[in-house]
Design an enzyme around this catalytic site. Structure first.
Site, PDB file in Angstrom:
ATOM      1  N   ASN A   3       0.868  -1.169   0.000  1.00  0.00           N
ATOM      2  CA  ASN A   3       0.000   0.000   0.000  1.00  0.00           C
ATOM      3  C   ASN A   3       0.908   1.223   0.000  1.00  0.00           C
ATOM      4  O   ASN A   3       1.469   1.570   1.030  1.00  0.00           O
ATOM      5  CB  ASN A   3      -0.909  -0.006   1.240  1.00  0.00           C
ATOM      6  CG  ASN A   3      -1.761   1.255   1.326  1.00  0.00           C
ATOM      7  OD1 ASN A   3      -1.817   2.039   0.390  1.00  0.00           O
ATOM      8  ND2 ASN A   3      -2.427   1.451   2.462  1.00  0.00           N
ATOM      9  N   LYS A   5       0.108   4.263  -0.341  1.00  0.00           N
ATOM     10  CA  LYS A   5      -0.531   5.469   0.206  1.00  0.00           C
ATOM     11  C   LYS A   5      -0.267   6.646  -0.733  1.00  0.00           C
ATOM     12  O   LYS A   5      -0.177   6.432  -1.942  1.00  0.00           O
ATOM     13  CB  LYS A   5      -0.041   5.723   1.637  1.00  0.00           C
ATOM     14  CG  LYS A   5      -0.171   4.446   2.494  1.00  0.00           C
ATOM     15  CD  LYS A   5       0.000   4.658   3.949  1.00  0.00           C
ATOM     16  CE  LYS A   5      -0.189   3.324   4.671  1.00  0.00           C
ATOM     17  NZ  LYS A   5      -0.105   3.444   6.111  1.00  0.00           N
ATOM     18  N   HIS A  89      -9.565   1.401   4.660  1.00  0.00           N
ATOM     19  CA  HIS A  89      -8.306   1.620   5.389  1.00  0.00           C
ATOM     20  C   HIS A  89      -8.563   2.608   6.530  1.00  0.00           C
ATOM     21  O   HIS A  89      -9.357   3.544   6.376  1.00  0.00           O
ATOM     22  CB  HIS A  89      -7.239   2.161   4.433  1.00  0.00           C
ATOM     23  CG  HIS A  89      -5.866   2.115   5.035  1.00  0.00           C
ATOM     24  ND1 HIS A  89      -5.443   3.057   5.937  1.00  0.00           N
ATOM     25  CD2 HIS A  89      -4.871   1.213   4.913  1.00  0.00           C
ATOM     26  CE1 HIS A  89      -4.208   2.741   6.332  1.00  0.00           C
ATOM     27  NE2 HIS A  89      -3.843   1.625   5.721  1.00  0.00           N
ATOM     28  N   GLU A  91      -6.939   5.024   7.531  1.00  0.00           N
ATOM     29  CA  GLU A  91      -6.671   6.419   7.181  1.00  0.00           C
ATOM     30  C   GLU A  91      -7.864   7.035   6.446  1.00  0.00           C
ATOM     31  O   GLU A  91      -8.087   8.238   6.528  1.00  0.00           O
ATOM     32  CB  GLU A  91      -5.382   6.505   6.337  1.00  0.00           C
ATOM     33  CG  GLU A  91      -4.160   6.258   7.223  1.00  0.00           C
ATOM     34  CD  GLU A  91      -2.950   5.698   6.500  1.00  0.00           C
ATOM     35  OE1 GLU A  91      -2.908   5.730   5.257  1.00  0.00           O
ATOM     36  OE2 GLU A  91      -2.041   5.217   7.206  1.00  0.00           O
ATOM     37  N   GLU A 160      -5.312  -4.558  10.525  1.00  0.00           N
ATOM     38  CA  GLU A 160      -4.334  -3.488  10.714  1.00  0.00           C
ATOM     39  C   GLU A 160      -4.626  -2.738  12.011  1.00  0.00           C
ATOM     40  O   GLU A 160      -5.475  -1.838  12.033  1.00  0.00           O
ATOM     41  CB  GLU A 160      -4.387  -2.498   9.536  1.00  0.00           C
ATOM     42  CG  GLU A 160      -4.030  -3.117   8.197  1.00  0.00           C
ATOM     43  CD  GLU A 160      -3.408  -2.097   7.249  1.00  0.00           C
ATOM     44  OE1 GLU A 160      -2.399  -2.446   6.633  1.00  0.00           O
ATOM     45  OE2 GLU A 160      -3.913  -0.967   7.141  1.00  0.00           O
ATOM     46  N   GLY A 166       2.592   2.710  10.654  1.00  0.00           N
ATOM     47  CA  GLY A 166       3.555   3.802  10.473  1.00  0.00           C
ATOM     48  C   GLY A 166       4.259   4.215  11.754  1.00  0.00           C
ATOM     49  O   GLY A 166       4.899   5.258  11.806  1.00  0.00           O
ATOM     50  N   SER A 206       3.585  -1.716  10.220  1.00  0.00           N
ATOM     51  CA  SER A 206       5.038  -1.745  10.411  1.00  0.00           C
ATOM     52  C   SER A 206       5.677  -3.089  10.075  1.00  0.00           C
ATOM     53  O   SER A 206       6.655  -3.491  10.701  1.00  0.00           O
ATOM     54  CB  SER A 206       5.397  -1.309  11.841  1.00  0.00           C
ATOM     55  OG  SER A 206       4.941   0.011  12.082  1.00  0.00           O
ATOM     56  N   GLY A 228       5.084   1.541   4.544  1.00  0.00           N
ATOM     57  CA  GLY A 228       6.418   2.138   4.406  1.00  0.00           C
ATOM     58  C   GLY A 228       7.434   1.231   3.723  1.00  0.00           C
ATOM     59  O   GLY A 228       8.159   1.670   2.817  1.00  0.00           O
TER      60      GLY A 228
END
Ligand code: 13P
Length: 241
Positions: A3, A5, A89, A91, A160, A166, A206, A228
């Site tokens: 992902n 992002k 998600h 976010e 998640e 993150g 992470s 990430g």
């Protein structure tokens, strides 16, 4: 599944595709998906044509077409060569997306032939209050409204925990396994044993080349949703692990 992002331009997508091709993961037995910003999709599809890597979107709208400025529909994604779409998600939930919206998006994605990657997970406060399972069960029940068992098999669920996204704080393999096992149990309760066995459950938060092996070794963790660490070609190392 990666992902990205809101990272990478179409030009950077092209470069990443060329690099990933060179170190292309040996894992012939597993599915590899790169979920990227909508504007990068044409570049991603082109850069990874004729490989085992599928391209995914990070969101979509539930209507097919019409006066919805700025939105992108499932049939548009399919036409662009997209196979997967991340839905719900945390976010996006934080930006106001509700389980009702996510349910409509799931139905629209399935109808268009996309494989949705449905994200669920608890906040740190919810974990501390001991309501992780209650919260995730409620998310799943609302998101799965009116979705029949034969469709459920086509959904990928990603656990998640919001506190692990993150932050560099990965859930321990035991914590992640416990919740993923719980997710499978909820699906078993709603849909029965077969769909529960068939559904793929990913862990996200992470995950990186160092910690992935322990997480992926858990019986109810079938893969990862990687933020990430998916931005660099060492994403290939995670796939190989
Ligand atoms: P990180 O891997 O950066 O923690 O992000 C996880 C995630 O949100 C994937 O959807």
């Amino acid at each position: 599944a990666a992902n990205w992002k809101m990272n990478k331009t179409p030009t950077e997508t092209k470069t990443f595709g060329a690099e990933l091709r060179r170190i292309l993961p040996k894992g012939r037995w597993c599915e590899i998906v790169l979920c990227m910003p909508a504007i990068c999709i044409p570049a991603g599809v082109k850069a990874l044509r004729d490989t085992r890597v599928s391209i995914g979107a990070e969101n979509m709208y539930y209507e097919t077409y019409g006066a919805y400025t700025g939105e992108i529909s499932a049939p548009m994604l399919v036409d662009a060569g997209v196979k997967y779409v991340i839905l719900g998600h945390s976010e996006r939930r934080a930006m106001g997306e509700t389980d009702g919206d996510i349910n409509k998006k799931l139905i629209a994605a399935l109808e268009a032939g996309l494989t949705p990657i449905l994200c669920v997970g608890e906040s740190l406060e919810q974990r501390k209050s001991g309501i992780t399972f209650e919260h995730i069960t409620m998310q799943l029940k609302q998101d799965f409204q009116n979705i029949p068992p034969e469709q459920l098999r086509r959904i990928v669920v990603a656990y998640e925990p919001i506190w692990a996204i993150g932050t560099g704080k990965t859930a321990s393999a035991e914590q992640a396994q416990e919740v993923c096992e719980g997710i499978r149990a909820v699906i078993r309760k709603i849909y029965g044993a077969r769909p529960a066995r068939a559904v793929s459950i990913l862990y996200g938060g992470s995950m990186n080349a160092k910690n992935c092996a322990g997480l992926l070794a858990q019986p109810d963790i079938d893969g990862g949703l990687i933020g990430g660490a998916s931005l660099k070609p060492d994403f290939g190392q995670i796939v190989n692990a």
